[in-house]
Design a protein around this motif. Structure first.
Motif, PDB file in Angstrom:
ATOM      1  N   ALA A   1     -13.459  -8.326  -9.200  1.00 27.76           N
ATOM      2  CA  ALA A   1     -12.989  -9.686  -8.444  1.00 27.76           C
ATOM      3  C   ALA A   1     -11.571 -10.001  -8.993  1.00 27.76           C
ATOM      4  O   ALA A   1     -10.813 -10.073  -8.897  1.00 27.76           O
ATOM      5  N   ALA A   2     -12.214 -10.774 -10.244  1.00 28.62           N
ATOM      6  CA  ALA A   2     -11.613 -11.710 -10.328  1.00 28.62           C
ATOM      7  C   ALA A   2     -10.555 -11.327 -11.510  1.00 28.62           C
ATOM      8  O   ALA A   2      -9.405 -10.872 -11.766  1.00 28.62           O
ATOM      9  N   ASN A   3     -10.236  -9.650 -12.052  1.00 31.68           N
ATOM     10  CA  ASN A   3      -9.567  -8.703 -13.046  1.00 31.68           C
ATOM     11  C   ASN A   3      -8.559  -8.471 -12.055  1.00 31.68           C
ATOM     12  O   ASN A   3      -7.536  -8.295 -11.948  1.00 31.68           O
ATOM     13  N   GLN A   4      -9.620  -8.366 -10.712  1.00 28.66           N
ATOM     14  CA  GLN A   4      -8.681  -8.207  -9.743  1.00 28.66           C
ATOM     15  C   GLN A   4      -7.117  -8.416  -9.355  1.00 28.66           C
ATOM     16  O   GLN A   4      -5.703  -8.356  -9.014  1.00 28.66           O
ATOM     17  N   ALA A   5      -8.084  -9.834  -8.525  1.00 27.63           N
ATOM     18  CA  ALA A   5      -6.475 -10.673  -8.585  1.00 27.63           C
ATOM     19  C   ALA A   5      -5.408 -11.234  -9.428  1.00 27.63           C
ATOM     20  O   ALA A   5      -4.082 -10.432  -9.516  1.00 27.63           O
ATOM     21  N   LEU A   6      -6.026 -10.797 -10.570  1.00 23.68           N
ATOM     22  CA  LEU A   6      -4.537 -10.412 -11.422  1.00 23.68           C
ATOM     23  C   LEU A   6      -3.882  -9.754 -12.066  1.00 23.68           C
ATOM     24  O   LEU A   6      -2.457  -8.468 -12.324  1.00 23.68           O
TER      25      LEU A   6
ATOM     26  N   MET B   1       9.377   5.672 -14.078  1.00 29.95           N
ATOM     27  CA  MET B   1       8.079   5.136 -13.668  1.00 29.95           C
ATOM     28  C   MET B   1       8.776   4.724 -12.782  1.00 29.95           C
ATOM     29  O   MET B   1       8.359   4.517 -11.001  1.00 29.95           O
ATOM     30  N   LEU B   2       9.666   4.153 -12.570  1.00 29.92           N
ATOM     31  CA  LEU B   2      10.755   3.143 -11.424  1.00 29.92           C
ATOM     32  C   LEU B   2      11.538   4.355 -10.593  1.00 29.92           C
ATOM     33  O   LEU B   2      11.338   4.403  -9.028  1.00 29.92           O
ATOM     34  N   SER B   3      11.616   5.714 -10.939  1.00 29.44           N
ATOM     35  CA  SER B   3      12.185   6.403 -10.086  1.00 29.44           C
ATOM     36  C   SER B   3      10.976   7.320  -9.246  1.00 29.44           C
ATOM     37  O   SER B   3      11.756   7.682  -8.240  1.00 29.44           O
ATOM     38  N   LEU B   4       9.411   7.465 -10.077  1.00 30.14           N
ATOM     39  CA  LEU B   4       8.808   8.079  -9.034  1.00 30.14           C
ATOM     40  C   LEU B   4       8.075   6.816  -8.414  1.00 30.14           C
ATOM     41  O   LEU B   4       8.004   7.660  -6.943  1.00 30.14           O
ATOM     42  N   MET B   5       8.163   5.863  -8.198  1.00 33.68           N
ATOM     43  CA  MET B   5       7.845   4.692  -7.605  1.00 33.68           C
ATOM     44  C   MET B   5       8.521   5.183  -5.665  1.00 33.68           C
ATOM     45  O   MET B   5       8.335   4.466  -5.086  1.00 33.68           O
ATOM     46  N   LEU B   6       9.990   5.094  -6.617  1.00 33.76           N
ATOM     47  CA  LEU B   6      10.890   4.912  -5.414  1.00 33.76           C
ATOM     48  C   LEU B   6      11.291   6.108  -4.697  1.00 33.76           C
ATOM     49  O   LEU B   6      11.225   6.196  -3.709  1.00 33.76           O
ATOM     50  N   ALA B   7      10.733   7.840  -5.046  1.00 33.27           N
ATOM     51  CA  ALA B   7      10.263   8.945  -5.065  1.00 33.27           C
ATOM     52  C   ALA B   7       9.416   8.876  -3.991  1.00 33.27           C
ATOM     53  O   ALA B   7       9.341   9.260  -2.877  1.00 33.27           O
ATOM     54  N   SER B   8       8.516   8.434  -4.425  1.00 34.13           N
ATOM     55  CA  SER B   8       7.024   8.197  -3.535  1.00 34.13           C
ATOM     56  C   SER B   8       6.223   7.282  -3.447  1.00 34.13           C
ATOM     57  O   SER B   8       5.159   7.105  -4.174  1.00 34.13           O
ATOM     58  N   GLU B   9       6.980   6.710  -2.818  1.00 38.19           N
ATOM     59  CA  GLU B   9       5.958   4.719  -2.769  1.00 38.19           C
ATOM     60  C   GLU B   9       4.509   5.031  -2.263  1.00 38.19           C
ATOM     61  O   GLU B   9       3.538   4.534  -3.229  1.00 38.19           O
ATOM     62  N   SER B  10       3.848   6.165  -2.240  1.00 36.76           N
ATOM     63  CA  SER B  10       2.480   6.037  -1.635  1.00 36.76           C
ATOM     64  C   SER B  10       1.383   6.565  -2.965  1.00 36.76           C
ATOM     65  O   SER B  10       0.550   6.286  -3.178  1.00 36.76           O
ATOM     66  N   SER B  11       2.498   6.981  -3.753  1.00 35.74           N
ATOM     67  CA  SER B  11       1.973   7.813  -5.212  1.00 35.74           C
ATOM     68  C   SER B  11       1.111   6.931  -5.876  1.00 35.74           C
ATOM     69  O   SER B  11      -0.165   6.336  -6.688  1.00 35.74           O
ATOM     70  N   PHE B  12       2.416   5.324  -5.913  1.00 36.54           N
ATOM     71  CA  PHE B  12       2.504   4.804  -6.888  1.00 36.54           C
ATOM     72  C   PHE B  12       1.047   3.137  -5.993  1.00 36.54           C
ATOM     73  O   PHE B  12       0.325   2.294  -6.913  1.00 36.54           O
ATOM     74  N   THR B  13       1.229   3.508  -5.092  1.00 38.47           N
ATOM     75  CA  THR B  13      -0.270   2.619  -4.250  1.00 38.47           C
ATOM     76  C   THR B  13      -1.368   3.570  -3.962  1.00 38.47           C
ATOM     77  O   THR B  13      -2.615   2.738  -4.083  1.00 38.47           O
ATOM     78  N   ALA B  14      -1.376   4.660  -4.131  1.00 39.02           N
ATOM     79  CA  ALA B  14      -2.681   5.248  -4.554  1.00 39.02           C
ATOM     80  C   ALA B  14      -3.101   5.099  -5.743  1.00 39.02           C
ATOM     81  O   ALA B  14      -4.065   4.555  -6.082  1.00 39.02           O
ATOM     82  N   TYR B  15      -1.961   4.495  -6.806  1.00 40.26           N
ATOM     83  CA  TYR B  15      -3.040   4.996  -8.121  1.00 40.26           C
ATOM     84  C   TYR B  15      -2.950   3.359  -8.027  1.00 40.26           C
ATOM     85  O   TYR B  15      -4.706   2.556  -8.586  1.00 40.26           O
ATOM     86  N   LYS B  16      -2.034   2.362  -7.858  1.00 37.63           N
ATOM     87  CA  LYS B  16      -2.592   1.268  -7.562  1.00 37.63           C
ATOM     88  C   LYS B  16      -4.180   0.980  -6.742  1.00 37.63           C
ATOM     89  O   LYS B  16      -5.008  -0.539  -7.457  1.00 37.63           O
ATOM     90  N   ASP B  17      -4.510   1.349  -6.320  1.00 39.16           N
ATOM     91  CA  ASP B  17      -5.242   1.064  -5.379  1.00 39.16           C
ATOM     92  C   ASP B  17      -6.793   1.768  -6.293  1.00 39.16           C
ATOM     93  O   ASP B  17      -7.752   0.688  -6.293  1.00 39.16           O
ATOM     94  N   HIS B  18      -6.795   2.308  -6.717  1.00 42.28           N
ATOM     95  CA  HIS B  18      -7.442   2.944  -7.682  1.00 42.28           C
ATOM     96  C   HIS B  18      -7.809   2.520  -8.477  1.00 42.28           C
ATOM     97  O   HIS B  18      -9.028   1.969  -8.568  1.00 42.28           O
ATOM     98  N   LEU B  19      -7.155   1.642  -9.146  1.00 42.16           N
ATOM     99  CA  LEU B  19      -6.581   0.928 -10.362  1.00 42.16           C
ATOM    100  C   LEU B  19      -7.586  -0.333  -9.891  1.00 42.16           C
ATOM    101  O   LEU B  19      -8.390  -0.238 -10.823  1.00 42.16           O
ATOM    102  N   MET B  20      -7.422  -0.321  -8.707  1.00 45.75           N
ATOM    103  CA  MET B  20      -8.388  -2.298  -8.950  1.00 45.75           C
ATOM    104  C   MET B  20      -9.302  -1.901  -7.986  1.00 45.75           C
ATOM    105  O   MET B  20     -10.380  -3.026  -8.281  1.00 45.75           O
ATOM    106  N   GLY B  21     -10.173  -0.474  -8.043  1.00 44.84           N
ATOM    107  CA  GLY B  21     -11.462  -0.130  -7.400  1.00 44.84           C
ATOM    108  C   GLY B  21     -12.063  -0.618  -8.565  1.00 44.84           C
ATOM    109  O   GLY B  21     -13.425  -0.570  -8.592  1.00 44.84           O
ATOM    110  N   THR B  22     -11.422   0.010  -9.736  1.00 39.18           N
ATOM    111  CA  THR B  22     -12.360   0.062 -11.411  1.00 39.18           C
ATOM    112  C   THR B  22     -12.583  -1.471 -11.733  1.00 39.18           C
ATOM    113  O   THR B  22     -13.039  -1.469 -13.036  1.00 39.18           O
ATOM    114  N   GLN B  23     -11.892  -3.006 -11.131  1.00 38.79           N
ATOM    115  CA  GLN B  23     -11.854  -3.918 -11.759  1.00 38.79           C
ATOM    116  C   GLN B  23     -12.594  -4.554 -11.107  1.00 38.79           C
ATOM    117  O   GLN B  23     -12.981  -4.646  -9.771  1.00 38.79           O
TER     118      GLN B  23
END
Length: 98
Positions: free
Chosen positions: A84-89, A60-82
């Motif tokens: 407001a209270a869970n989004q902050a956490l 996971m660390l290697s992927l985050m370094l190799a493709s930060e955009s992939s990490f950001t896209a997954y984070k944004d997707h996951l945040m969108g499923t939560q």
């Protein structure tokens, strides 16, 4: 392995080597490769058995370094499923990763 592929990409990106050119051709043919791998590993981390967490974190660390955009896209997707209270956490937890 995923870790070796992502590490090689991160360390050699931009270098003029035949191996790098071949990898870039493959990534151009499969533009969602890093995104798919990131989503798969995060899903294993979040929903898989706890004994697998360490095995998932190294690539996971290697992927985050190799493709930060992939990490950001997954984070944004996951945040969108939560809500407001869970989004902050969740955002706080993701920021701790970086």
């Amino acid at each position: 392995s995923i870790d070796h592929l992502a590490t090689f990409f991160y360390e050699n990106s931009g270098k003029d080597k035949p191996e790098v050119h071949n990898l870039n051709k493959h990534l151009a043919a499969q533009p969602n490769l890093f995104s798919s791998l990131t989503a798969t590993l995060f899903n294993l981390l979040l929903f898989g058995a706890p004994q697998n967490h360490w095995a998932v974190m190294r690539p996971m660390l290697s992927l985050m370094l190799a493709s930060e955009s992939s990490f950001t896209a997954y984070k944004d997707h996951l945040m969108g499923t939560q809500d407001a209270a869970n989004q902050a956490l969740l955002n706080e937890a993701f920021n701790k990763l970086l």
